[in-house]
Scaffold this active site. Structure first.
Site, PDB file in Angstrom:
ATOM      1  N   SER A 261       0.836  -1.198   0.000  1.00 32.67           N
ATOM      2  CA  SER A 261       0.000   0.000   0.000  1.00 32.67           C
ATOM      3  C   SER A 261       0.872   1.249   0.000  1.00 32.67           C
ATOM      4  CB  SER A 261      -0.896   0.007   1.233  1.00 32.67           C
ATOM      5  OG  SER A 261      -0.105   0.296   2.370  1.00 32.67           O
ATOM      6  N   LYS A 262       0.194   2.360  -0.241  1.00 37.62           N
ATOM      7  CA  LYS A 262       0.860   3.658  -0.228  1.00 37.62           C
ATOM      8  C   LYS A 262       1.558   3.866   1.126  1.00 37.62           C
ATOM      9  CE  LYS A 262      -1.312   7.787   0.078  1.00 37.62           C
ATOM     10  NZ  LYS A 262      -2.364   8.767  -0.190  1.00 37.62           N
TER      11      LYS A 262
END
Ligand code: GLU
Length: 507
Positions: A261-262
């Site tokens: 994920s970011k």
């Protein structure tokens, strides 16, 4: 493969920056299209107005341009199936939703947001579907008369699919093989919203059909939506035209636990987005591979290997080679772990591999950004040739090439000073005299002269080579020291020797 023309699409929602998994989806679509002489389409799925983010579409287009993966049809390029922005196709979808209602495969639902929220609060695991739909306000539970009254009064409503009970729907995924779903597990998804916009589920099916999409490749996270789409293809009478689907494996965190994920990028210190993304609402800047100094060739190469290989040990592939070699049977079902060190290795390999000429504008911009004026492009090219093997990310060119344009501002004094002697000062003064007599300025000749003088003065070459390097470069790095002097030229080399001797004697 059937004789249907290959037409694939990348169908992003413009909700923010592009995750590297999104670019890998673009890449696999592109490779498949090019390999089969088909069309690659960009369709913007912007029907969810609440998630729409200004600038996200332009970012996606920019990103495709940076990667060199240009669509044949898109909102900007146009095409026979325009428009390619779903918000501009709004008028198309209602007809299909209404048709489903008439057939009994969908229904009107009049429940207000408040009513639905109350249900969610009061009923654990509430789903709008088989179990509860009869007790809610919709055209299945109300009389025809009541429904008509509500419709006549323009009561806000949505259209939902009526998931059938006790059915099993299946399809053959090109990567995963047979995949099946129990319809009892799936809720009655909204197809058309109160604002008249379709949801993703309806729009994706209608547009894949109308745009004659032959193959649909998307991330594994869309697999749970497949049963809804399968039923829609069937109910709308288009089953024979349904694209062949492939759900691409997830890109996993470096430790293999869950989707990358970011936030993982921020936590572990590497980019997850293709290019910098600035969120105007939060003021947050999410870093991208491009700005960190990745070459698009390297970025694509590393993405290709996340979940695919050609069956050999080969790791470096150009885009043309990927087009030749790509095949879906070599895409794995299992998620692919992301390894940033490996990503950097790809970049270093590509910096080595590409021509100095193609690096020139990028390196020039990096140097100029640091206030270094590059007046002579031919000289810059020679410099790039000398140092490109030492750079991993493009900004490394500042450290590795900057000293070819300006004398060091700082010296690694500690590497020189403890062993600096008067004899060495004398050596370097004499070196200038000796080198002045040379008619040409070639690295090999410089080396011979340098070593001959060291021998004459009974100094081990190693004792003077390091100070020489530090005079020219500032530190213990860079290519062969005589290659550096060769490129710097006579006058500049002498200037740096004098400057260095002065500094080393002073401190
Ligand atoms: N609009 C979906 C997305 O944002 C597309 C999924 C698909 O390709 O079907 O990724």
């Amino acid at each position: 493969m059937s004789d249907k023309k290959v037409r694939v699409r990348f169908a992003p929602s413009p909700t923010g920056g592009l995750h590297l998994g999104g670019v890998r989806t673009v890449l696999f679509n592109y490779l498949f299209a090019k390999k089969h002489h088909g069309d690659f389409i960009l369709r913007i799925e912007d029907t969810d107005q609440s998630r729409y983010v200004e600038g996200a579409e332009a970012y996606i287009l920019d990103c495709l341009a940076w990667c060199g993966l240009m669509p044949d049809e898109s909102p900007v390029a146009g095409g026979a199936y325009a428009p390619y922005r779903q918000s501009e196709r709004k008028a198309i979808y209602r007809e299909y939703a209404e048709k489903l209602v008439r057939q009994g495969h969908a229904y009107y639902a009049f429940d207000t947001t408040e009513e639905l929220e109350q249900n969610r609060r009061e009923i654990p695991n509430f789903q709008y579907g088989q179990v509860y739909r009869d007790g809610l306000r919709n055209s299945l539970s109300l009389t025809e008369h009541e429904v008509n009254e509500l419709l006549d009064a323009n009561t806000p409503h949505v259209i939902r699919i009526k998931m059938p009970a006790d059915e099993r729907v299946s399809f053959n995924d090109l990567i995963r093989g047979q995949v099946s779903f129990e319809t009892n597990q799936v809720d009655d998804k909204v197809l058309l919203k109160a604002d008249g916009m379709p949801t993703y589920h309806l729009a994706v099916v209608v547009d894949d059909y109308l745009m004659k999409i032959s193959h649909a490749f998307r991330g594994e996270e869309w697999l749970p939506s497949a049963p809804v789409h399968l039923l829609l293809w069937d109910y709308l009478g288009w089953k024979a035209d349904m694209p062949k689907w492939a759900h691409l494996p997830l890109i996993l965190k470096p430790d293999g636990h869950g989707k990358l994920s970011k936030r993982d990028g921020a936590r572990l210190g590497f980019p997850v987005y293709a290019m910098n993304w600035f969120d105007a609402k939060t003021g947050e800047l999410t870093p991208g591979f491009r700005e960190l100094g990745f070459l698009p060739e390297a970025f694509l190469n590393l993405l290709a290997t996340l979940g695919w290989n050609d069956g050999s040990d080969q790791e470096i592939f150009s885009l043309d080679e990927l087009v030749q070699k790509f095949s879906l049977d070599r895409v794995s079902k299992a998620g692919a772990k992301f390894d940033f060190e490996k990503a950097k290795w790809f970049n270093a390999e590509w910096i080595r591999k590409v021509k100095a000429e193609s690096l020139k504008p990028k390196v020039k911009a990096i140097l100029e950004d640091k206030g270094i004026v590059v007046a002579d492009d031919a000289y810059l090219l020679k410099v790039i040739e000398q140092v490109k093997d030492r750079c991993v990310l493009l900004p490394d060119f500042y450290q590795q090439a900057g000293y070819f344009f300006e004398a060091p501002k700082e010296y690694d004094i500690n590497a020189v000073k403890p062993r600096w002697t008067d004899a060495k000062t004398e050596f370097f003064n004499l070196l200038i005299t000796k080198l002045s007599t040379l008619e040409t300025w070639e690295p090999a000749e410089l080396e011979t002269t340098f070593k001959a003088l060291a021998e004459e003065k009974a100094i081990k070459p190693g004792e003077v080579l390091l100070p020489f390097r530090i005079m020219l470069v500032g530190g213990k790095f860079g290519p062969h020291v005589f290659d550096i002097a060769g490129l710097l030229g006579k006058a500049e080399t002498f200037k740096r020797i004098e400057l260095g001797v002065g500094v080393f004697n002073e401190v």
